[in-house]
Write an enzyme that holds these catalytic residues in place. Structure first.
Site, PDB file in Angstrom:
ATOM      1  N   ARG A 230       0.856  -1.193   0.000  1.00 31.63           N
ATOM      2  CA  ARG A 230       0.000   0.000   0.000  1.00 31.63           C
ATOM      3  C   ARG A 230       0.888   1.238   0.000  1.00 31.63           C
ATOM      4  O   ARG A 230       1.992   1.224   0.579  1.00 31.63           O
ATOM      5  CB  ARG A 230      -0.857   0.020   1.276  1.00 31.63           C
ATOM      6  CG  ARG A 230      -1.990  -0.980   1.271  1.00 31.63           C
ATOM      7  CD  ARG A 230      -3.109  -0.516   0.345  1.00 31.63           C
ATOM      8  NE  ARG A 230      -4.267  -1.389   0.358  1.00 31.63           N
ATOM      9  CZ  ARG A 230      -4.550  -2.294  -0.566  1.00 31.63           C
ATOM     10  NH1 ARG A 230      -3.736  -2.485  -1.589  1.00 31.63           N
ATOM     11  NH2 ARG A 230      -5.651  -3.015  -0.501  1.00 31.63           N
ATOM     12  N   HIS A 278      -1.486   0.977  -9.631  1.00 31.77           N
ATOM     13  CA  HIS A 278      -2.178   0.018  -8.753  1.00 31.77           C
ATOM     14  C   HIS A 278      -2.895  -1.073  -9.576  1.00 31.77           C
ATOM     15  O   HIS A 278      -4.091  -1.330  -9.405  1.00 31.77           O
ATOM     16  CB  HIS A 278      -3.183   0.768  -7.847  1.00 31.77           C
ATOM     17  CG  HIS A 278      -3.515   0.003  -6.595  1.00 31.77           C
ATOM     18  ND1 HIS A 278      -3.646   0.590  -5.371  1.00 31.77           N
ATOM     19  CD2 HIS A 278      -3.755  -1.308  -6.385  1.00 31.77           C
ATOM     20  CE1 HIS A 278      -3.951  -0.317  -4.456  1.00 31.77           C
ATOM     21  NE2 HIS A 278      -4.017  -1.488  -5.059  1.00 31.77           N
TER      22      HIS A 278
HETATM   23  C1  GLV Z   1      -5.723  -4.390  -4.233  1.00 34.54           C
HETATM   24  O1  GLV Z   1      -4.903  -3.621  -3.883  1.00 34.54           O
HETATM   25  C2  GLV Z   1      -6.385  -5.322  -3.363  1.00 34.54           C
HETATM   26  O2  GLV Z   1      -6.379  -5.128  -2.130  1.00 34.54           O
HETATM   27  O3  GLV Z   1      -6.941  -6.299  -3.877  1.00 34.54           O
END
Ligand code: GLV
Length: 315
Positions: A230, A278
């Site tokens: 994260r 992401h």
């Molecule tokens: C993506 O970051 C997830 O948590 O699946």
């Protein structure tokens, strides 16, 4: 499911496109469940199951009869655990699609680093032809921070390439063919023997800001980072300083804080940073819906839920 489920609504609150595929799977496999996609919530008192990426703020008041809350992603840091009634189990998404996606992204990044692809990209940009000595995979030490289902799956695949694999977790683990370390005491030894560091930690109060100057300094000089945890794990100012000082060689970042980064942020254009938005891994709707249905059966039968979050630990 059971008689109670004749009355039960399963509410899905995430990407509506993918929600349509969940709806098809539920219609086929569990037609007795009233499957709905947010904002079509129906009678809130009937909402027994909620699958959400970003949950509503007032879950407890809005859905007084909630039985299980599912995250549609692998992470659960977007949930305020204190706002969730203690008796409602929270389940993270552990499904084959997410796992395979993460394996692909991390293996791609580790191989790119191992075979010096970032350096060759820079060379090409200035029309420079300069072979770099190829090293064996066995001589490259890859260390994974976080040994949950994703960390373990990634290590299992990296091992097949012959990398020297290590892993670190908060509590001790044994994984065949992987040097494992744990706790604060094990962290320095783990970092000291890691050429490519992969961050797959959950975000908790303990891990927030963990990728900082002190941690970078504990790595061998020139080590690289693959960050797929994260954004808040990383102190970006520290990373930029470590990159500029040569302490960190290259960084592959799939997550940032905030997302996206503001225009002009130094990470956008840093020559040693590869940035992706992401996308390392995405929940695949069909397999995710099947895993959730399997968990609903487990819940009905009083069996342990797969991916159940330990609220004390925060993951
Ligand atoms: C993506 O970051 C997830 O948590 O699946």
């Amino acid at each position: 499911m059971d008689e109670k489920d004749q009355e039960a609504t399963f509410l899905y609150k995430a990407d509506p496109e993918r929600g349509r595929i969940w709806a098809q799977v539920f219609a086929q496999e569990a037609p007795e469940i009233d499957f709905r996609v947010w904002p079509d919530i129906g009678d809130p008192a009937r909402v027994a199951y909620l699958a959400a990426w970003e949950p509503p703020d007032d879950i407890a008041e809005r859905f007084p009869n909630l039985r299980v809350l599912f995250s549609t992603g692998a992470g659960i840091d977007q949930f305020d655990l204190d706002a969730l009634p203690a008796e409602v189990p929270l389940v993270r998404m552990v499904e084959p699609g997410i796992i395979d996606g993460m394996i692909e992204y991390v293996v791609f990044s580790v191989l790119a680093l191992h075979r010096d692809m970032p350096a060759y990209r820079r060379q090409q940009a200035c029309e420079h032809w300069q072979p770099i000595q190829v090293r064996t995979a066995a001589s490259r030490r890859v260390g994974v921070l976080g040994l949950g289902s994703l960390g373990q799956a990634v290590l299992a695949r990296l091992k097949l390439f012959g990398f020297d694999c290590a892993g670190w977790a908060r509590s001790p683990r044994t994984i065949e063919g992987v040097r494992t370390f744990s706790g604060t005491d094990g962290l320095a030894s783990f970092l000291g023997g890691t050429d490519v560091l992969v961050c797959l930690l959950p975000l908790t109060d303990e891990t927030r800001g963990m990728l900082c100057a002190r941690l970078f300094d504990a790595l061998p000089r020139g080590a690289s980072l693959v960050h797929v945890g994260r954004g808040q794990h990383l102190r970006d100012v520290d990373l930029l300083a470590a990159l500029d000082a040569g302490q960190i060689g290259e960084a592959f970042l799939d997550v940032t804080d905030p997302e996206p980064l503001p225009p002009g942020h130094a990470l956008w254009r840093h020559p040693r940073v590869w940035l992706t938005p992401h996308i390392a891994s995405m929940t695949q709707p069909e397999s995710a819906a099947r895993v959730v249905l399997d968990n609903l059966h487990r819940h009905r039968d009083g069996e342990p839920l797969l991916g159940l979050v330990d609220r004390g630990k925060g993951y």
